[in-house]
Design a protein around this motif. Structure first.
Motif, short mmCIF file in Angstrom:
data_model
loop_
_atom_site.label_atom_id
_atom_site.label_comp_id
_atom_site.label_asym_id
_atom_site.label_seq_id
_atom_site.Cartn_x
_atom_site.Cartn_y
_atom_site.Cartn_z
N VAL A 77 0.85 -1.19 0.00
CA VAL A 77 0.00 0.00 0.00
C VAL A 77 0.88 1.23 0.00
O VAL A 77 1.89 1.26 0.74
N LEU A 78 0.49 2.26 -0.80
CA LEU A 78 1.24 3.52 -0.83
C LEU A 78 0.24 4.65 -0.99
O LEU A 78 -0.68 4.56 -1.83
N GLU A 79 0.42 5.70 -0.20
CA GLU A 79 -0.42 6.89 -0.31
C GLU A 79 0.46 8.13 -0.37
O GLU A 79 1.40 8.24 0.42
N VAL A 80 0.15 9.02 -1.33
CA VAL A 80 0.81 10.32 -1.42
C VAL A 80 -0.24 11.37 -1.08
O VAL A 80 -1.31 11.42 -1.70
N ALA A 81 0.03 12.20 -0.09
CA ALA A 81 -0.98 13.15 0.40
C ALA A 81 -0.33 14.46 0.79
O ALA A 81 0.90 14.54 0.97
N ASN A 82 -1.17 15.48 0.92
CA ASN A 82 -0.76 16.78 1.45
C ASN A 82 -1.86 17.26 2.38
O ASN A 82 -2.74 16.48 2.76
N ARG A 83 -1.88 18.56 2.66
CA ARG A 83 -2.88 19.06 3.57
C ARG A 83 -4.29 18.95 3.02
O ARG A 83 -5.28 18.86 3.74
N GLY A 84 -4.33 18.97 1.74
CA GLY A 84 -5.66 18.90 1.13
C GLY A 84 -6.23 17.50 1.06
O GLY A 84 -7.41 17.30 0.81
N GLY A 85 -5.41 16.50 1.25
CA GLY A 85 -5.88 15.13 1.20
C GLY A 85 -4.97 14.26 0.36
O GLY A 85 -3.89 14.66 -0.08
N VAL A 86 -5.41 13.04 0.17
CA VAL A 86 -4.65 12.06 -0.60
C VAL A 86 -4.79 12.37 -2.07
O VAL A 86 -5.90 12.49 -2.60
N GLN A 110 11.46 15.86 0.74
CA GLN A 110 12.42 16.91 1.00
C GLN A 110 12.16 18.15 0.13
O GLN A 110 12.21 19.29 0.59
N ALA A 111 11.87 17.92 -1.18
CA ALA A 111 11.68 19.06 -2.08
C ALA A 111 10.27 19.66 -1.95
O ALA A 111 10.04 20.81 -2.36
N HIS A 112 9.34 18.90 -1.45
CA HIS A 112 7.96 19.36 -1.31
C HIS A 112 7.49 19.08 0.11
O HIS A 112 6.86 18.04 0.38
N PRO A 113 7.84 19.91 1.04
CA PRO A 113 7.51 19.66 2.44
C PRO A 113 6.03 19.51 2.72
O PRO A 113 5.65 18.88 3.71
N GLU A 114 5.16 20.07 1.85
CA GLU A 114 3.73 19.94 2.09
C GLU A 114 3.20 18.55 1.76
O GLU A 114 2.06 18.22 2.08
N PHE A 115 4.02 17.75 1.07
CA PHE A 115 3.62 16.38 0.73
C PHE A 115 4.31 15.37 1.69
O PHE A 115 5.43 15.60 2.12
N TYR A 116 3.60 14.27 1.92
CA TYR A 116 4.19 13.15 2.67
C TYR A 116 3.72 11.85 2.07
O TYR A 116 2.67 11.81 1.41
N VAL A 117 4.48 10.80 2.31
CA VAL A 117 4.20 9.49 1.74
C VAL A 117 4.05 8.48 2.87
O VAL A 117 4.90 8.41 3.77
N LYS A 118 3.01 7.65 2.82
CA LYS A 118 2.80 6.55 3.77
C LYS A 118 2.90 5.24 3.00
O LYS A 118 2.21 5.08 1.97
N ILE A 119 3.73 4.33 3.51
CA ILE A 119 3.99 3.07 2.83
C ILE A 119 3.75 1.92 3.81
O ILE A 119 4.19 1.96 4.95
#
Length: 630
Positions: A77-86, A110-119
């Motif tokens: 499972v992998l999700e890419v999300a930011n403050r606005g959602g996945v 690192q280049a896009h601090p507003e994004f995070y990844v859950k694996i």
């Protein structure tokens, strides 16, 4: 547990714990490395995603190439999300396992601090299989460790066996079997300690023998005549005063034997000729008195001897004088000596409470009267002795003693033995009988007649049986005075051993067997071993009348004695007699640290104070207590 077993168990424990720690540490390290490797792979995936967002920030195209790449990295499972959602989700539809078994990671780009990844991925060891080839190295290592332990344990067992032998030998020495452990087993280890122990034992045995010889030398110089090896005048007077002050003695007799012609022999011949006559006379007297250990023989002066006969009448003393005179007249005398005018004997009786010096003076008066006759002979000072218990005749004594045994009319008294603090250490059992007139007779009077009548064994067995019953109910130990020949009889030894095995060990320790010092000093090795066997079973041993005769104290080293009781002749008026103090000090040195010395017959505070100063810490006598019925 044996020392070798303890050290082997300790070594096994240490090795097993070390192996387990190594395996556990390796497993944990390997697990951590696996997780680190997995995280490293996931970071590479995150970096690719971060770079892709930089190239296509508005409309990232993940769907075309990312799923296959994620499957290649076993990402479920992998999700890419930011403050606005996945903004993107990947899920491996072919995964059939439980989501609870997945491990979740979260990374910020690192280049896009507003994004995070859950694996979510499987654990690193999920698909791991343990093939035999993979476990061969570990199994081989464990096998090498096990073989090494077996080799080491065998070597330790062999080496520690020698240490165990040395320890066993040390325990036997502590238990008192010094002579038996004189030579050690060749397998003892360390070898240097074994050899050193043998040398120390030899030196200790030799030192004890020297101590015994030194003690004999001291007492010889104090109490023994150098030429004849008989007691000297000082020792004889000590014995006489002790007998007269002993209420059990009742009556007795003193014989002074004078060699009248010795002055002519010494004048006419060399002194060696006179010394030879004195030595021959001493041997004759020894031979005559050897049958009765109660008779005391001494060289009273340069040309006279003395005989002390306890529990004797004047008639018996005259019979003894006649027998002694016959033997003395057989000695070959020089021509200058008149054989018919050479040997004279003076006889005086005594009873309890007499003055010793007065008794000696009466014997000297009788000797002078005998010399007036101018022919070998004796004279007795007529006297009525106030005792109905002495000299009843062997037939009457035998009848009385048999009557006592048949009717079981033997009764016992007890007298306490105290330490210097006034505490009771043990109780001595004293036998008494009652004659036909109702008069109480002490053991010191009837036991010699029991021995002459052949009934001593019966009386000893009766006393021993009574003592074995009493120790069950007594808080203190109970001592019983026995003839050593009785105890060494096979039947008596069997009865003692049967009793030992039938009662608790603590009860055995309450029984104390007392033996005459003269009897104990004459035992052979076999008889010593029998007494040691009793001692090992818990029965305590004691010596009485120590110092009455000058004998070797080697028996102290041979046996594990509990008490040694000084003869009353050494105790009486000891504050006035330096020679007695010297003899007691010598005996105390022989017993130091091994035997408790008891002063018997203490009647005055002055005597007890001197004895305490010398090192005697136990006492028995009228100063402390009198005999009481059981």
């Amino acid at each position: 547990m044996k020392f070798s077993s303890r050290i082997i168990i300790f070594t096994i424990s240490c090795v097993v714990i070390a192996v387990l720690l190594v395996l556990l540490g390796g497993a944990l390290t390997f697990r951590q490395l696996a997780f680190n490797q997995q995280q490293h792979q996931l970071r590479s995936v995150v970096e690719v995603l971060d770079n892709q967002l930089s190239v296509q920030p508005d409309t990232p195209e993940f769907a075309q190439w990312l799923p296959n790449w994620l499957r290649a990295h076993n990402i479920q499972v992998l999700e890419v999300a930011n403050r606005g959602g996945v903004i993107y989700t990947f899920r491996e539809l072919s995964y059939t396992g439980s989501s609870q078994n997945l491990v979740a990671y979260r990374y910020h780009l690192q280049a896009h601090p507003e994004f995070y990844v859950k694996i979510w991925v499987e654990r690193p060891f999920k698909r791991l299989t343990y093939e035999p080839e993979a476990m061969l190295g570990i199994g081989g290592g464990l096998l090498i460790v096990a073989l090494g332990l077996i080799v080491v344990f065998r070597w330790l067992k062999q080496m520690m066996h020698g240490a165990e032998l040395l320890q066993t030998r040390g325990n036997q020495i502590i238990a008192g079997r010094l002579r038996d452990m004189r030579e050690g087993n060749p397998k003892e280890w360390p070898n240097a300690a074994s050899k050193a122990l043998e040398l120390l034992i030899d030196e200790l045995i030799e030192a004890r023998q020297e101590r015994s010889r030194f003690d004999c030398i001291i007492r010889n110089n104090a109490f023994v005549d150098e030429l004849t090896q008989l007691s000297n005048r000082t020792h004889f007077l000590n014995q006489l005063e002790a007998e007269i002050s002993d209420a059990d003695a009742h009556t007795g007799a003193v014989l002074l034997i004078y060699l009248r012609g010795m002055d002519d022999v010494n004048y006419q011949y060399a002194r060696s000729e006179g010394d030879a006559i004195l030595q021959q006379s001493a041997e004759v007297l020894k031979q005559y008195t050897r049958r009765n250990i109660e008779v005391n023989l001494a060289r009273y002066s340069g040309d006279s001897f003395a005989l002390l006969m306890p529990l004797s009448t004047l008639d018996e003393a005259e019979d003894t004088a006649a027998g002694v005179l016959k033997l003395l007249e057989r000695i070959n005398l020089p021509e200058v000596a008149e054989a018919d005018d050479f040997f004279y004997i003076g006889i005086a009786g005594y009873q309890y409470g007499d003055d010793a010096q007065l008794v000696i003076e009466q014997a000297e008066d009788a000797l002078r009267i005998a010399q007036i006759q101018r022919h070998n002979g004796w004279y007795v000072i007529p006297r009525e002795l106030n005792s109905s218990q002495t000299g009843k005749g062997s037939v009457r004594w035998r009848t009385l003693l048999q009557h006592v045994l048949v009717n079981n009319s033997l009764h016992y008294y007890q007298q306490d033995v105290f330490d210097e603090h006034g505490r009771v250490c043990y109780k001595e059992m004293l036998a008494r009988i009652t004659d036909y007139q109702g008069e109480v007779i002490n053991a010191g009077v009837f036991l010699p007649w029991a021995e002459k009548s052949g009934l001593l064994v019966d009386f000893d067995r009766h006393a021993l049986a009574f003592a074995m019953k009493q120790v069950k109910y007594s808080r203190q130990s109970i001592s019983v005075n026995l003839n050593i020949a009785t105890v060494l009889k096979q039947s008596v030894m069997r009865e003692l051993l049967q009793w030992v095995f039938s009662v608790p060990y603590k009860e055995c320790q309450k029984l104390v067997l007392e033996f005459h010092e003269t009897q104990l000093s004459q035992l052979n090795d076999t008889e010593m071993m029998r007494l040691k066997a009793l001692n090992k079973k818990g029965i305590k041993l004691a010596v009485e009348r120590a110092g009455q005769r000058v004998v070797s104290t080697q028996y102290i080293s041979e046996l594990k004695l509990e008490y040694l009781k000084l003869h009353p002749s050494l105790v009486r008026d000891i504050q006035l007699r330096q020679v007695n103090q010297l003899a007691v000090s010598s005996m105390l040195a022989s017993c130091a640290g091994r035997v408790k010395v008891v002063a018997l017959g203490v009647e005055r505070n002055e005597e007890w104070r001197v004895l305490q100063r010398l090192g005697v810490h136990y006492a028995q006598g009228f100063l402390f207590s009198k005999p009481e019925p059981f």
